[in-house]
Structures are given as C-alpha cells and as structure tokens.
Design a protein around this motif. Sequence first.
Motif, mmCIF file in Angstrom:
data_model
loop_
_atom_site.group_PDB
_atom_site.id
_atom_site.type_symbol
_atom_site.label_atom_id
_atom_site.label_comp_id
_atom_site.label_asym_id
_atom_site.label_seq_id
_atom_site.Cartn_x
_atom_site.Cartn_y
_atom_site.Cartn_z
ATOM 1 N N HIS A 175 0.831 -1.211 0.000
ATOM 2 C CA HIS A 175 0.000 0.000 0.000
ATOM 3 C C HIS A 175 0.863 1.257 0.000
ATOM 4 O O HIS A 175 0.577 2.209 -0.746
ATOM 5 N N ARG A 176 1.914 1.296 0.811
ATOM 6 C CA ARG A 176 2.744 2.512 0.878
ATOM 7 C C ARG A 176 3.384 2.808 -0.474
ATOM 8 O O ARG A 176 3.430 3.959 -0.906
ATOM 9 N N PHE A 177 3.874 1.766 -1.140
ATOM 10 C CA PHE A 177 4.500 1.999 -2.443
ATOM 11 C C PHE A 177 3.453 2.432 -3.470
ATOM 12 O O PHE A 177 3.686 3.370 -4.255
ATOM 13 N N ALA A 178 2.304 1.768 -3.477
ATOM 14 C CA ALA A 178 1.251 2.146 -4.426
ATOM 15 C C ALA A 178 0.821 3.591 -4.214
ATOM 16 O O ALA A 178 0.588 4.332 -5.177
ATOM 17 N N ALA A 179 0.709 4.016 -2.940
ATOM 18 C CA ALA A 179 0.331 5.404 -2.660
ATOM 19 C C ALA A 179 1.412 6.368 -3.119
ATOM 20 O O ALA A 179 1.115 7.464 -3.616
ATOM 21 N N SER A 180 2.680 5.953 -2.972
ATOM 22 C CA SER A 180 3.784 6.858 -3.336
ATOM 23 C C SER A 180 3.843 7.110 -4.840
ATOM 24 O O SER A 180 4.314 8.158 -5.282
ATOM 25 N N ILE A 181 3.378 6.137 -5.656
ATOM 26 C CA ILE A 181 3.387 6.320 -7.107
ATOM 27 C C ILE A 181 1.982 6.619 -7.643
ATOM 28 O O ILE A 181 1.730 6.540 -8.834
ATOM 29 N N LYS A 182 1.062 6.928 -6.688
ATOM 30 C CA LYS A 182 -0.305 7.368 -7.019
ATOM 31 C C LYS A 182 -1.094 6.327 -7.822
ATOM 32 O O LYS A 182 -1.866 6.666 -8.736
ATOM 33 N N LEU A 183 -0.915 5.067 -7.453
ATOM 34 C CA LEU A 183 -1.701 3.996 -8.058
ATOM 35 C C LEU A 183 -2.652 3.344 -7.060
ATOM 36 O O LEU A 183 -3.343 2.382 -7.415
ATOM 37 N N ASP A 184 -2.692 3.853 -5.830
ATOM 38 C CA ASP A 184 -3.458 3.177 -4.783
ATOM 39 C C ASP A 184 -4.966 3.324 -4.957
ATOM 40 O O ASP A 184 -5.728 2.519 -4.402
ATOM 41 N N ARG A 185 -5.431 4.321 -5.723
ATOM 42 C CA ARG A 185 -6.873 4.537 -5.865
ATOM 43 C C ARG A 185 -7.388 4.242 -7.277
ATOM 44 O O ARG A 185 -8.519 4.606 -7.610
ATOM 45 N N LYS A 186 -6.583 3.589 -8.074
ATOM 46 C CA LYS A 186 -7.019 3.214 -9.416
ATOM 47 C C LYS A 186 -7.577 1.785 -9.386
ATOM 48 O O LYS A 186 -6.875 0.854 -8.993
ATOM 49 N N PRO A 187 -8.840 1.617 -9.771
ATOM 50 C CA PRO A 187 -9.456 0.282 -9.675
ATOM 51 C C PRO A 187 -8.881 -0.707 -10.689
ATOM 52 O O PRO A 187 -8.432 -0.321 -11.767
ATOM 53 N N VAL A 188 -8.908 -1.961 -10.313
ATOM 54 C CA VAL A 188 -8.444 -3.056 -11.160
ATOM 55 C C VAL A 188 -9.565 -4.080 -11.245
ATOM 56 O O VAL A 188 -10.194 -4.417 -10.231
ATOM 57 N N ASP A 189 -9.821 -4.577 -12.428
ATOM 58 C CA ASP A 189 -10.833 -5.615 -12.606
ATOM 59 C C ASP A 189 -10.262 -6.946 -12.121
ATOM 60 O O ASP A 189 -9.279 -7.443 -12.677
ATOM 61 N N ASP A 190 -10.866 -7.491 -11.091
ATOM 62 C CA ASP A 190 -10.375 -8.739 -10.513
ATOM 63 C C ASP A 190 -11.583 -9.575 -10.097
ATOM 64 O O ASP A 190 -12.236 -9.292 -9.091
#
Length: 547
Positions: A175-190
């Motif tokens: 989560h910390r890395f995803a937030a740092s590169i601004k990908l934490d709030r982009k939805p993924v189809d799963d």
Amino acid sequence: MSDSYRRLCDDLPRGSGAPGNFIAEPRKVKAWVAALPRANTQATEQELARALDSLLAQRLDGSQRLGALEELRAAVLEAVALLERQFTANPLPLPPDKARAAAVAETFHLLLAHGYRKAAAELCAPAGAVPFLRGAGVLQALQRSAWHYSRALALAWRVYRAPGEGAWRGLHRVHRFAASIKLDRKPVDDRAAGGNIDINTLYVQTLLMAAINPYAFGQGEQDTLWPIARGFAGRCGLSDRAPDGLAPVVPEDADRGPGPGAGDESHSLWLDLRAFADDVERALGRVREGQSELMPGIGPGVRVGNDLLLRLRRAFGQMAARGLVRLPAGHSLDTVLGLSGLHYFLAGQRDFDTFMRQSAQGSVHVIAGAAWTQGGLGMAKVTRYTGRVLDQSLGGYRMTWENAEQVRARVGELVGLSFGEDAEEQDWMVGVMRWLRYEDNGGLSAGVELLARRASPVALRVVSADGGSRQVSRAVEIFPLESGGGRCFVSNAAIESGSRVEVIHDADGQLPEMGARGPDLLPDIEVILNAGDYVIVGERAPAGAAA
C-alpha cells in the motif's frame, strides 16, 4: 530510490530450493497447468506449491513473472477452494488434518502475494519508477499482491489463529509503495476480488476488520462484516493527523495490524473509525424486532441483527480501552465453561435436580419428567480448567490455557473464574469469552470480559397473569461491576421482556430481606442480551423512577 520502494523489495522470500524444472514462460506455464493431476488433489497441491516456490527462487523479468503468476493463479485459487471445504463448518479447534488444510490454504495466498509483490518490484527496477507503458502491469501486480495478503489474514482469522509471518508487513509495504506512485486509488478488474477494486479500498477494508478484532466474532459474522467493511472503507479513511475520537495507529512497517502505538515503532497514519462507530450507534437506535440496518455507503443498507450491532459497539469500546494501562500478571485461575458448569460449582457441586429439591421454596417446583431431572446433564463430568492470566485491567483478563483441544471454548461463551483452592469453598466470578485465538503450541489465548465479581445460583420461573407457570430454568444471579441498576440474572431459557418472574433460591442462600413475605417475585423483566446459549435479563425500573 525511494524509501517505500526499498521496503517493497526488502525481505522478499527467495524460495526454499533450486528453480527446478519449472519454466516461467507464460505459454509453457499454461500447458503445465492444463497437465496438473486434478483428480489427485493432494498431488496437485504439492505441484502448485513447488511451482510457486520455484518462481520465487528464479531471477526473472517482472513482466515474465507476472504472466506466469496469472496463469497459475486460477489453479491455485481452485486448490484453495477445495482446501477450504475441508475445514469450513468444522468445530474448533480444528483436528490436525483440517488444521493442515487451513495452513496450506493460507500459505498459497502468501506465496501468491509475495510473488506478485516481487513482480511489481522487478517491473519498477532499479529506482522504483513506473516504466513507460508498463503502468497497467505494475498496478495489476500490486493489486493482486494486496488482495492475497488480505485473504491470508482473513483465512487465519477465520480459524482463529495468528496470521502467517510477513502478511501484515507485506500489505503495509504494498500500500505505501502504491500510494507513493499514485496507483493506490485506481481500480483493477479482478473477478476473484469481486469486481473492480482499488488497493486503498482493499487496505482500509482489511484494517477495519482487524480494528474490530475478528477473533471476537463468529465465522458467519466475519463473512457478514467483510462486505460491510468494504463499504465503510470509503468513509473511514487514513489520516496523517490524529483525529478526535476512535483512531488506532497504523504501523508504518511492523508485522501487525492497527492498534495502540508501540514506543519503538514509527508511524505516520491513523485509521479514522468515527463514521463506522457512529453508524453502529444509529443502527442500534433503529432496532425493530431484533433487526436493523447498517448504511456503509451509497445505496441500500445491510440488514444485521441486534446482537451483531452490540458486538460491534463493544469492539469499539474495547478498542478505546486497549490504550489504557494493563497490569502484567502471571497467576493462575480455575475456570469453568458454560452456565450449567458455573451453576454446578456455585451450588456447591450439586446438579440442578438436587439444587431444586433443596431450594428455599421446597420441592413443589420440581416438575416430573423435566429434562434436568433425568440425569442427562452429566454433572459429574463438569471439569475445571486451570488458566494463566497474562495481564489484566478493571474490565477483565487476557488469559491462556495449555490445551485448546481440552478446553474447547467458543466466542461469547460464559466462563466462571475463581482464585480459591478449596473446591467446596470457592467464590466464582462471572465473565464472557470476548475473543479467542488458537496458538501454534496447541494452547488457547482469550480475552475474558468480567461481568461480575460475585454470583449466586438460582432458578427462574416465569409466572403468567393467571398464576400459572412455565418450566423452571437454571440461572445465576450476578452482581455487576457497575452498581446502581436493578437485579441481574443469566439464564439458559428464552425469557421475554415484560415477563413476571419468580426467583428460586438455595435453602441456605435465600435473601435475608425476603423474610416471611413469601416468594421472591420480580414483576417486570427486561432482556438485556440474548446470546443464544443464554440470556441476560434484568429487573426493569418502575416507570417514573429516578435515574
């Protein structure tokens, strides 16, 4: 290189053996999966475990690793579903073969989580930047990793065991890395995760489940709470400042969930729980016929029972209490589980039939053919278990027992506790198992909330308006820690609010104030809690009485 990327790469498992013959080329992996001996489930499990371990041991390009994992994932999830069938709906603690199935299923989730995390790290090598035209792959790898870390935690909670090593730390780092590169709030189809979902929602949903302490809820209740927690994830966000009210600390890089901050840990986030707690209070105010609705997000509410709402309110209260000073301990207590066993010891090791025949009101209350007169209760087999107190507060104890298989406790179960050494002279306190966890050494840890430091064995008889009566029920009169209310009882019968109840005492335990006035009658009873196995009822204050 950013600190969040360095941590994403740190401590990743490297596999326990050589790469072997498993070739991590997506087309070959697809053919390998198709050739799995699915008719032999155990052989399939072993082959999949070796493949995942081999992947971790190989040095690969991030895209190649991600492609191989995507080909393996469906087969691994299929194996996990078969493993879950082996231990779902089984009594706890699980026997060795069922416990092995749960451990293997959790390990599969962890291996996938580690693998996807490693793929994301390789895709962003060497500096932690998202490469051109590879953002979708990085996002997919991070989302998959977060979901599998979350499922590993969920599976451990479901069988009331501590999560595997690295599950929490891995989830925090993803989560910390995803937030740092601004990908934490982009939805993924799963499809496995139930549709489109982003990493932040997965993370906060898991934090919310941990914050309310899943060990305090039954397995069915946990299933109900996961979608509720997902709904509240949009309203109970992470804050970089400590908000007023309920807000446990979220560790920055520790292998644990949210809770009181430890002195040697760094953190920069708090989990704001106010929206969840406030909605529980509103739902309690709307209870009708034992049901209400929680409103976690936009759209229709979630129908829940009053008992679950009360458990959630208690969870939030206990969360606030975790920050209070707890006194270290180490002493032992005698314990007995269940209302029947507690009544037996409170009554001087007499079964209920004997207690009734020797009651203050005499044998007229003994009903021929009643279940408790047939000797089927097996009171000679009531066992006391020695538990050790790890620490304590004003509200209860954190305890441990050496043999979980012997104790066989359940969440919400009534428990008697005693310091006494003389079996015939013991004074018993009354508590409730609020949460429990099975330990790897075969022991049991539990939190016991103390309801009363004193209790007395009684029986309750509901008296109808015409003077008729129903069958007598076993009960214990408790004297709550907080005084000021009316009398309070724990009974094994379903007593309705508004009932008129006669309290039947032991011949030696009749209340002095009763004198020669005859039966001890309570004109109006209120149900405080219906826990299924027992109900807690209290004497309702007369209308217009002072608060």
